[in-house]
Design an enzyme around this catalytic site. Structure first.
Site, PDB file in Angstrom:
ATOM      1  N   ASP A 111       0.784  -1.234   0.000  1.00  0.00           N
ATOM      2  CA  ASP A 111       0.000   0.000   0.000  1.00  0.00           C
ATOM      3  C   ASP A 111       0.814   1.283   0.000  1.00  0.00           C
ATOM      4  OD1 ASP A 111      -2.587  -0.944  -0.322  1.00  0.00           O
ATOM      5  OD2 ASP A 111      -2.707  -1.557   1.771  1.00  0.00           O
ATOM      6  N   ASP A 171      -7.525  -4.327  -4.876  1.00  0.00           N
ATOM      7  CA  ASP A 171      -7.128  -2.991  -4.403  1.00  0.00           C
ATOM      8  C   ASP A 171      -5.741  -2.600  -4.921  1.00  0.00           C
ATOM      9  OD1 ASP A 171      -8.540  -4.796  -2.758  1.00  0.00           O
ATOM     10  OD2 ASP A 171      -8.502  -3.449  -1.046  1.00  0.00           O
TER      11      ASP A 171
END
Ligand code: GLY
Length: 390
Positions: A111, A171
């Protein structure tokens, strides 16, 4: 009595004739609230924390810089500064961006793309500060260490539940924007190769026939074959987790913008068309499109991410009718999110902007609460809509 009914009918007629709020006025209204809320939000933080959400007992929930959402508060401050040109907001954006400096060296999670692109990425776009650009490059190189030529994807998580060996979540498409930016800014072809390969492998393995996306694909790290397909944060493995579909739409739209590769545009259109058939009348998705009655929270974050992606897609497709269709859906979603049901009153909601998002319902975590990424993509979508219609 007759007079009373006539009066009521006339009033209803007048309301139905009254003009809908213009998107310019709506945007100004939201940014006024956002500016107030986010200036006050900083008082809740110290040098190492950023806003995450609200706890079940309604108190403010901060995160460390290592939580995947740490870039959204600085990113939203940059967007508020972009709209208001308020230097006090710019100072807070700078301060909260710099908190994330250590993230550029993180190699144990995917991330860093979200974290750095939203904070340093917007900071660089708006100020041209070269120091920000260097952080983005180091972050992209750290992310690239997670790529395997055998699986053809960057690995999402290092923790291994449910017997996973090489888990990749939808994601992760969002993290490719950092790789693409750094590849262009520093003429580094390897970073672009990794981003395209990840997008191609995901396109092949993550989607069902109807263009909906699984949440997680687990790969065999030794030979790259798909071991299983799951929906960890959704209702069931075969259900449509709302935010997962939003990441998919945004991810492929962004990859077309960054590469010009038509197959990403075509894929984004397929996802968009599937969503148009499935979205509720007000445009804000359920936390999972297939959740049964009684379990049907809406997810403002998924609505905001989709709205931003629909605006961008409307600017990229050539078909005039579809341009209009995608932009209308974005407008509908933005109007719903800007209504009192979703938009916080100033001074409430622990200074978040939107209410009613769902983080991870199966884990009973962050259910029907504000989330920093709902705010971020809502502001981004409004700015994108403004630019698209100017
Ligand atoms: N990236 C985690 C989520 O969408 O919840």
């Amino acid at each position: 009595m007759k007079k009373k009914w006539l009066l009521l009918g006339f009033t209803t007629f007048l309301i139905s004739c009254s003009k809908q709020e213009s998107m310019d006025t709506l945007t100004a209204r939201v940014f006024t609230i956002a500016e107030q809320q986010y200036l006050a939000m900083d008082n809740r933080l110290d040098d190492t924390t950023l806003p995450q959400s609200i706890t079940p007992d309604s108190t403010f929930k901060p995160s460390t810089i290592y939580w995947w959402c740490s870039g959204f508060y600085p990113g939203s401050l940059w967007y508020i500064y972009e709209y208001t040109q308020n230097n006090a907001v710019k100072a807070l954006a700078e301060k909260n961006t710099l908190k994330l400096d250590p993230i550029q060296y993180v190699t144990n999670d995917h991330d860093v793309g979200f974290q750095l692109n939203c904070s340093y990425g917007n900071g660089f776009r708006l100020t041209g500060n070269e120091a920000y650009k260097n952080v983005l490059y180091q972050g992209a190189q750290s992310l690239a260490t997670r790529f395997s030529p055998i699986t053809g994807v960057t690995r999402s998580w290092d923790f291994l539940r449910r017997g996973w060996r090489y888990p990749v979540i939808i994601d992760n498409m969002m993290n490719l924007e950092l790789l693409m930016f750094a590849s262009k800014a520093f003429a580094n072809d390897t970073l672009e190769y990794i981003a395209r390969t990840h997008a191609n492998t995901t396109l092949k393995n993550h989607f069902r026939e109807d263009y909906s996306s699984y949440h997680l694909v687990d790969y065999d790290p030794e030979d790259g074959h798909v071991r299983s397909r799951q929906t960890v944060q959704g209702y069931a493995n075969e259900s449509l987790w709302g935010r997962g579909q939003a990441w998919a739409l945004y991810g492929y739209t962004m990859m077309y913008r960054m590469t010009g590769d038509e197959k990403y545009l075509i894929h984004a259109e397929h996802i968009a068309d599937m969503l148009l058939l499935r979205l509720p009348a007000d445009g804000v998705p359920y936390w999972d499109f297939d959740a049964p009655n009684g379990n049907e929270y809406r997810d403002a974050s998924a609505g905001a991410i989709m709205a931003s992606a629909f605006v961008e897609l409307s600017g990229l497709v050539r078909d005039k009718k579809m341009k209009k269709t995608y932009l209308s859906m974005a407008e509908k979603q933005l109007r719903t999110l800007a209504s009192p049901h979703y938009l916080a009153e100033p001074g409430t909601n622990c200074n978040f902007i939107l209410k009613h998002s769902v983080g991870n319902l199966p884990e009973k975590s962050e259910v029907d609460v504000p989330l920093s990424y709902a705010d971020y993509y809502f502001l981004e979508a409004l700015l994108r809509y403004k630019k698209a219609t100017e």
